[in-house]
Design an enzyme around this catalytic site. Sequence first.
Site, short mmCIF file in Angstrom:
data_model
loop_
_atom_site.label_atom_id
_atom_site.label_comp_id
_atom_site.label_asym_id
_atom_site.label_seq_id
_atom_site.Cartn_x
_atom_site.Cartn_y
_atom_site.Cartn_z
CE LYS A 22 -3.89 -0.24 0.60
NZ LYS A 22 -5.20 -0.09 -0.31
CB THR A 67 -2.31 -3.84 0.17
OG1 THR A 67 -3.60 -3.08 -1.13
CG2 THR A 67 -1.97 -4.33 -1.44
CG ASP A 68 -7.85 -2.79 4.07
OD1 ASP A 68 -7.75 -1.38 3.55
OD2 ASP A 68 -8.45 -3.14 4.75
CG PHE A 173 30.98 27.28 -15.95
CD1 PHE A 173 31.56 26.25 -15.31
CD2 PHE A 173 29.97 26.89 -17.69
CE1 PHE A 173 31.01 24.73 -16.13
CE2 PHE A 173 30.33 26.28 -18.12
CZ PHE A 173 31.09 25.00 -17.63
NE ARG A 190 28.66 29.72 -12.30
CZ ARG A 190 28.64 28.87 -12.66
NH1 ARG A 190 28.17 27.95 -14.06
NH2 ARG A 190 28.70 27.13 -12.21
CD GLN A 238 29.92 19.63 -13.03
OE1 GLN A 238 30.05 20.35 -12.72
NE2 GLN A 238 30.11 19.31 -14.27
CG ASN A 264 24.05 25.45 -12.78
OD1 ASN A 264 23.71 26.49 -12.36
ND2 ASN A 264 25.01 25.36 -13.16
CG HIS A 266 21.39 27.45 -16.15
ND1 HIS A 266 22.83 27.24 -15.44
CD2 HIS A 266 20.84 26.68 -16.88
CE1 HIS A 266 22.60 26.61 -15.63
NE2 HIS A 266 22.09 25.97 -16.56
#
Length: 314
Positions: A22, A67-68, A173, A190, A238, A264, A266
């Site tokens: 469940k 599942t109940d 970068f 940045r 990274q 990322n 941006h």
Amino acid sequence: MTAHAHSGPSRPVLLGQNQYGKAENRVVRVVRDGATHHIKDLNVSVSLSGDMEEVHYSGSNANVLPTDTTKNTVYAFAKEYGIESAEQFGIHLARHFVTSQEPIHRARIRIEEYGWERIETAGDSTGDDQPRHSFVRKGQETRLTQITFDGERWEVVSGLKDLVVMNTTNSEFWGYVKDKYTTLPEAYDRILATQVSGRWRFNWTGDEQDMPDWETSYEQVKRHMLEAFAETYSLSLQQTLYQMGARIIDNRGEIDEVRFSLPNKHHFLVDLEPFGLKNDNEVYFAADRPYGLIEATILRDGCEAHIPVDLTNL
């Protein structure tokens, strides 16, 4: 024997990996400590596997715990055992299903935890004996854990998702590969922003070992992760990712493996020259897509990776 018979070595189609349970049982547990209340708010998914060939081949439910029933167990255990932590609650459930049902050989419990914090009022600061039962839902991240138990060995992988962080400087970068399709200008200052999805695997695998303090561990892992993000002068996302994982492994001996998936987010400088304005790293356009997606696993030396490369279904 008829062509569609399911027994014997000549069966043309075989059953592969299978599991059932469940999913997404939403359980909220309130602890009433006098006038002060405490909340645990979980979304619990139970998945069981074992001797389940017959139910697939012939429809026989002889080995099937409904599942109940697994749903009912989640709510009953919230009362019987309380919810000390998501990990501890998942361990109780996994142990119960595997040890109480002979056909069940493996249980996997996945839990999302939603954080709440107390609403502080003026009465609290003056020391008045005011009821403390009002909460506001935290929006910072969703806490995660996955507990797997096969009757002998435990695997606990915890983590978080949707933790959004940003550095407004100390990120560059440049020096990347350039070909005829490259238009990106090099950046020496940045914004670096990402929405952290992370998982970490504990080296607690058996009941003979001391169990980690799950709540303290989560708080400390998050602290080291955020400090590494803030303190790393980043030349690439990274590099930041590796520092976040390494800081966790270096400081938390209970964890052997960390995996991050970092989009990322941006932020592009807006060209304000058409308006006669100089944009000195002040006004940005936050783009939601497409985004760079940086993913990696960081391991303690001598350990093997077990966290799936694709985190989307973990």
